[in-house]
Design a protein around this motif. Structure first.
Motif, PDB file in Angstrom:
ATOM      1  N   ARG A  90       1.143   0.547  -3.617  1.00 36.07           N
ATOM      2  CA  ARG A  90       2.121  -0.063  -2.705  1.00 36.07           C
ATOM      3  C   ARG A  90       1.995  -1.579  -2.735  1.00 36.07           C
ATOM      4  NH1 ARG A  90       5.048  -2.637  -0.380  1.00 36.07           N
ATOM      5  NH2 ARG A  90       6.087  -2.344   1.633  1.00 36.07           N
TER       6      ARG A  90
ATOM      7  N   GLN B 198       2.009  -1.262   8.561  1.00 39.46           N
ATOM      8  CA  GLN B 198       3.229  -1.020   7.790  1.00 39.46           C
ATOM      9  C   GLN B 198       2.937  -0.138   6.571  1.00 39.46           C
ATOM     10  OE1 GLN B 198       5.250  -4.547   6.478  1.00 39.46           O
ATOM     11  NE2 GLN B 198       6.923  -3.405   5.553  1.00 39.46           N
TER      12      GLN B 198
ATOM     13  N   ASP C  35       4.531   3.398   5.744  1.00 37.98           N
ATOM     14  CA  ASP C  35       5.191   3.626   4.452  1.00 37.98           C
ATOM     15  C   ASP C  35       4.633   4.852   3.747  1.00 37.98           C
ATOM     16  OD1 ASP C  35       6.689   1.345   4.875  1.00 37.98           O
ATOM     17  OD2 ASP C  35       5.607   0.123   3.403  1.00 37.98           O
TER      18      ASP C  35
ATOM     19  N   SER D 130       9.528   1.284   1.610  1.00 34.21           N
ATOM     20  CA  SER D 130       9.151   0.283   2.596  1.00 34.21           C
ATOM     21  C   SER D 130      10.093   0.375   3.792  1.00 34.21           C
ATOM     22  CB  SER D 130       9.227  -1.119   1.978  1.00 34.21           C
ATOM     23  OG  SER D 130       8.918  -2.071   2.975  1.00 34.21           O
ATOM     24  N   ARG D 131       9.514   0.400   4.974  1.00 34.69           N
ATOM     25  CA  ARG D 131      10.314   0.534   6.211  1.00 34.69           C
ATOM     26  C   ARG D 131      10.589  -0.800   6.855  1.00 34.69           C
ATOM     27  NH1 ARG D 131       7.484   5.947   8.678  1.00 34.69           N
ATOM     28  NH2 ARG D 131       7.767   7.167   6.808  1.00 34.69           N
TER      29      ARG D 131
END
Length: 148
Positions: free
Chosen positions: A16, A29, A33, A141-142
């Motif tokens: 990531r 985060q 994710d 990815s949010r």
């Protein structure tokens, strides 16, 4: 052979971060994710930071970034670190296996484990985020998360 949850997560965190470019996502985060518990992610990130694979900064403007060492890290080395170098089966455990003095399975499993690592050793984190994986990672990815 099945990887430990922490090994799997360590590899996913590295992947990531390898596609994050100039962004520095927070641990929270990345956990979101990857759809994994934040507390588990913090432990894995701490170990990756200790190994010099990830740079973690707290506070405003902080976040996680993959180091150059992390980008070029061998997947085999990462797996070895998180899994340990023990045998696939514990023949010496309590109680010890009664076949251990003449068993051929232990040697076969050791050779299979060595072949497993030999396959992963030349593969780097950068190698495993090329197409199609990289775009998939970017797609999960949010967006910005609350601060840690």
């Amino acid at each position: 052979m099945r990887l430990l949850r922490s090994t799997d997560l360590a590899l996913r965190v590295l992947m990531r971060l390898a596609v994050a470019a100039d962004a520095t996502p927070t641990t929270r985060q990345v956990a979101a994710d990857m759809d994994v518990p934040y507390t588990h992610t913090t432990k894995v990130v701490a170990e990756l930071q200790h190994l010099g694979l990830v740079d973690a900064r707290r506070g405003r403007g902080g976040g996680l970034a993959l180091t150059e060492k992390g980008r070029t890290a061998s997947v085999g080395a990462v797996v070895r670190t998180f899994e340990g170098e023990g045998d696939v089966v514990d023949c010496e455990g309590t109680p010890g296996c009664p076949l251990r003095s003449g068993c051929l399975l232990r040697g076969a499993l050791r050779r299979a484990q060595e072949a497993f690592f030999a396959t992963l050793d030349p593969v780097t984190v950068a190698d495993i985020v090329t197409d199609p994986t990289g775009p998939l990672l970017l797609g999960i990815s949010r967006g910005p998360a609350e601060e840690d």
